[in-house]
Scaffold this motif. Structure first.
Motif, PDB file in Angstrom:
ATOM      1  N   GLU A   1     -14.891  -5.808   4.214  1.00 12.40           N
ATOM      2  CA  GLU A   1     -13.491  -5.486   3.929  1.00 12.40           C
ATOM      3  C   GLU A   1     -13.347  -4.037   3.473  1.00 12.40           C
ATOM      4  O   GLU A   1     -12.399  -3.355   3.864  1.00 12.40           O
ATOM      5  N   LYS A   2     -14.278  -3.582   2.646  1.00  7.86           N
ATOM      6  CA  LYS A   2     -14.216  -2.204   2.158  1.00  7.86           C
ATOM      7  C   LYS A   2     -14.408  -1.195   3.285  1.00  7.86           C
ATOM      8  O   LYS A   2     -13.712  -0.180   3.334  1.00  7.86           O
ATOM      9  N   MET A   3     -15.347  -1.466   4.179  1.00  9.33           N
ATOM     10  CA  MET A   3     -15.695  -0.492   5.218  1.00  9.33           C
ATOM     11  C   MET A   3     -14.819  -0.573   6.457  1.00  9.33           C
ATOM     12  O   MET A   3     -14.515   0.444   7.058  1.00  9.33           O
ATOM     13  N   VAL A   4     -14.416  -1.767   6.851  1.00 11.52           N
ATOM     14  CA  VAL A   4     -13.695  -1.947   8.110  1.00 11.52           C
ATOM     15  C   VAL A   4     -12.219  -2.252   7.881  1.00 11.52           C
ATOM     16  O   VAL A   4     -11.345  -1.536   8.358  1.00 11.52           O
ATOM     17  N   CYS A   5     -11.959  -3.296   7.143  1.00  8.23           N
ATOM     18  CA  CYS A   5     -10.579  -3.766   6.985  1.00  8.23           C
ATOM     19  C   CYS A   5      -9.700  -2.770   6.240  1.00  8.23           C
ATOM     20  O   CYS A   5      -8.518  -2.616   6.564  1.00  8.23           O
ATOM     21  N   SER A   6     -10.258  -2.087   5.250  1.00  6.17           N
ATOM     22  CA  SER A   6      -9.448  -1.118   4.505  1.00  6.17           C
ATOM     23  C   SER A   6      -9.019   0.035   5.403  1.00  6.17           C
ATOM     24  O   SER A   6      -7.883   0.502   5.320  1.00  6.17           O
ATOM     25  N   PHE A   7      -9.900   0.481   6.282  1.00  2.87           N
ATOM     26  CA  PHE A   7      -9.542   1.548   7.222  1.00  2.87           C
ATOM     27  C   PHE A   7      -8.413   1.093   8.148  1.00  2.87           C
ATOM     28  O   PHE A   7      -7.458   1.827   8.407  1.00  2.87           O
ATOM     29  N   ILE A   8      -8.510  -0.136   8.619  1.00  2.00           N
ATOM     30  CA  ILE A   8      -7.480  -0.674   9.510  1.00  2.00           C
ATOM     31  C   ILE A   8      -6.151  -0.781   8.767  1.00  2.00           C
ATOM     32  O   ILE A   8      -5.096  -0.448   9.310  1.00  2.00           O
ATOM     33  N   LEU A   9      -6.193  -1.206   7.510  1.00  4.98           N
ATOM     34  CA  LEU A   9      -4.954  -1.322   6.736  1.00  4.98           C
ATOM     35  C   LEU A   9      -4.304   0.030   6.473  1.00  4.98           C
ATOM     36  O   LEU A   9      -3.077   0.125   6.393  1.00  4.98           O
ATOM     37  N   VAL A  10      -5.091   1.073   6.345  1.00  9.20           N
ATOM     38  CA  VAL A  10      -4.513   2.411   6.185  1.00  9.20           C
ATOM     39  C   VAL A  10      -3.649   2.747   7.400  1.00  9.20           C
ATOM     40  O   VAL A  10      -2.561   3.334   7.258  1.00  9.20           O
ATOM     41  N   LEU A  11      -4.087   2.359   8.589  1.00 14.67           N
ATOM     42  CA  LEU A  11      -3.278   2.576   9.794  1.00 14.67           C
ATOM     43  C   LEU A  11      -1.935   1.857   9.682  1.00 14.67           C
ATOM     44  O   LEU A  11      -0.892   2.406  10.045  1.00 14.67           O
ATOM     45  N   GLY A  12      -1.957   0.629   9.188  1.00 13.87           N
ATOM     46  CA  GLY A  12      -0.723  -0.138   9.031  1.00 13.87           C
ATOM     47  C   GLY A  12       0.218   0.474   8.016  1.00 13.87           C
ATOM     48  O   GLY A  12       1.434   0.528   8.232  1.00 13.87           O
ATOM     49  N   VAL A  13      -0.319   0.943   6.898  1.00 10.70           N
ATOM     50  CA  VAL A  13       0.521   1.573   5.867  1.00 10.70           C
ATOM     51  C   VAL A  13       1.156   2.844   6.412  1.00 10.70           C
ATOM     52  O   VAL A  13       2.370   3.053   6.286  1.00 10.70           O
ATOM     53  N   ILE A  14       0.365   3.689   7.051  1.00  7.24           N
ATOM     54  CA  ILE A  14       0.887   4.950   7.586  1.00  7.24           C
ATOM     55  C   ILE A  14       1.941   4.687   8.653  1.00  7.24           C
ATOM     56  O   ILE A  14       3.010   5.307   8.657  1.00  7.24           O
ATOM     57  N   SER A  15       1.664   3.770   9.551  1.00 10.55           N
ATOM     58  CA  SER A  15       2.597   3.468  10.627  1.00 10.55           C
ATOM     59  C   SER A  15       3.939   2.973  10.096  1.00 10.55           C
ATOM     60  O   SER A  15       4.998   3.474  10.484  1.00 10.55           O
ATOM     61  N   ASN A  16       3.904   1.988   9.219  1.00 14.74           N
ATOM     62  CA  ASN A  16       5.148   1.434   8.704  1.00 14.74           C
ATOM     63  C   ASN A  16       5.875   2.405   7.786  1.00 14.74           C
ATOM     64  O   ASN A  16       7.103   2.448   7.773  1.00 14.74           O
ATOM     65  N   LEU A  17       5.144   3.205   7.045  1.00  9.36           N
ATOM     66  CA  LEU A  17       5.787   4.203   6.192  1.00  9.36           C
ATOM     67  C   LEU A  17       6.515   5.235   7.046  1.00  9.36           C
ATOM     68  O   LEU A  17       7.658   5.609   6.758  1.00  9.36           O
ATOM     69  N   ARG A  18       5.892   5.643   8.134  1.00  7.96           N
ATOM     70  CA  ARG A  18       6.541   6.616   9.022  1.00  7.96           C
ATOM     71  C   ARG A  18       7.796   6.015   9.658  1.00  7.96           C
ATOM     72  O   ARG A  18       8.832   6.684   9.757  1.00  7.96           O
ATOM     73  N   MET A  19       7.728   4.781  10.081  1.00  4.15           N
ATOM     74  CA  MET A  19       8.899   4.156  10.681  1.00  4.15           C
ATOM     75  C   MET A  19      10.008   3.952   9.642  1.00  4.15           C
ATOM     76  O   MET A  19      11.192   4.099   9.955  1.00  4.15           O
ATOM     77  N   ALA A  20       9.643   3.627   8.414  1.00  3.17           N
ATOM     78  CA  ALA A  20      10.646   3.458   7.355  1.00  3.17           C
ATOM     79  C   ALA A  20      11.350   4.772   7.054  1.00  3.17           C
ATOM     80  O   ALA A  20      12.568   4.803   6.856  1.00  3.17           O
ATOM     81  N   ILE A  21      10.603   5.863   7.060  1.00  2.00           N
ATOM     82  CA  ILE A  21      11.204   7.171   6.808  1.00  2.00           C
ATOM     83  C   ILE A  21      12.133   7.560   7.959  1.00  2.00           C
ATOM     84  O   ILE A  21      13.211   8.103   7.748  1.00  2.00           O
ATOM     85  N   GLU A  22      11.731   7.268   9.180  1.00  2.00           N
ATOM     86  CA  GLU A  22      12.542   7.591  10.359  1.00  2.00           C
ATOM     87  C   GLU A  22      13.867   6.840  10.364  1.00  2.00           C
ATOM     88  O   GLU A  22      14.903   7.391  10.714  1.00  2.00           O
ATOM     89  N   LYS A  23      13.856   5.603   9.961  1.00  2.00           N
ATOM     90  CA  LYS A  23      15.022   4.744  10.116  1.00  2.00           C
ATOM     91  C   LYS A  23      16.025   4.849   8.990  1.00  2.00           C
ATOM     92  O   LYS A  23      17.084   4.274   9.060  1.00  2.00           O
TER      93      LYS A  23
END
Length: 133
Positions: free
Chosen positions: A110-132
Motif C-alpha cells: 500500500e505504501k509503495m504502490v497504492c499511495s502513488f496511485i491515490l496521488v493520481l486520483g487526488v490530483i485529478s479530482n482536485l484539478r477538475m474541482a478547480i476547473e468547475k
C-alpha cells in the motif's frame, strides 16, 4: 500548489483520473483472482479472503462510477451542472486524501504502490474541482 493545478490542462486531469480508476480497478481484480494476496491490502487487517471480497467488490463499483463520472465531467461545459460536478469532485478529493493517509499507514504494498496511485486520483479530482467552480 493551486496555481500549478490551474496550469494543468483539463484533459490531462481527465486522463490522470482514468489512469487512476483503471489501476485501482486492476488491483481489485487482481485481489479477487488471488494474484495479489488479500493480506497486502486493507492494512493487512482482513482475516480471510471472504472478508476482503466485499471490500474489493465495493471498491470496483466506486471505480466504475468514478471513471464514468470523470469522463463525463471532463466533457460537461454547461453552467447548470458545474455546482454538482464541483461538489462531487471535492467529495472525491477528500475521500482519496483520507485514503492516501490510510495507505501510507498500511502494508508495504500500500505504501509503495497504492499511495502513488491515490496521488493520481487526488490530483485529478482536485484539478477538475478547480476547473468547475
Amino acid at each position: 500548489m493551486l496555481q500549478l493545478l490551474r496550469k494543468m490542462h483539463l484533459k490531462t486531469a481527465v486522463f490522470l483520473g482514468v489512469v487512476f480508476y483503471s489501476l485501482t480497478l486492476l488491483i481489485h481484480v487482481l485481489i479477487i483472482t488471488g494474484i495479489i494476496p488479500f493480506t497486502w491490502v486493507n492494512g493487512g487487517r482482513s482475516e480471510s479472503f471472504a472478508a476482503q471480497l466485499p471490500i474489493s467488490i465495493f471498491s470496483i463499483m466506486i471505480c466504475i462510477f468514478g471513471g464514468v463520472f470523470t469522463l463525463l465531467a471532463g466533457e460537461v461545459r454547461f453552467n447548470q451542472y458545474k455546482r454538482g460536478i464541483t461538489g462531487i469532485c471535492w467529495f472525491f478529493v477528500v475521500l482519496w486524501s483520507v485514503g492516501l493517509i490510510l495507505q501510507l499507514l498500511g502494508t508495504p504494498f500500500e505504501k509503495m504502490v497504492c499511495s502513488f496511485i491515490l496521488v493520481l486520483g487526488v490530483i485529478s479530482n482536485l484539478r477538475m474541482a478547480i476547473e468547475k467552480r
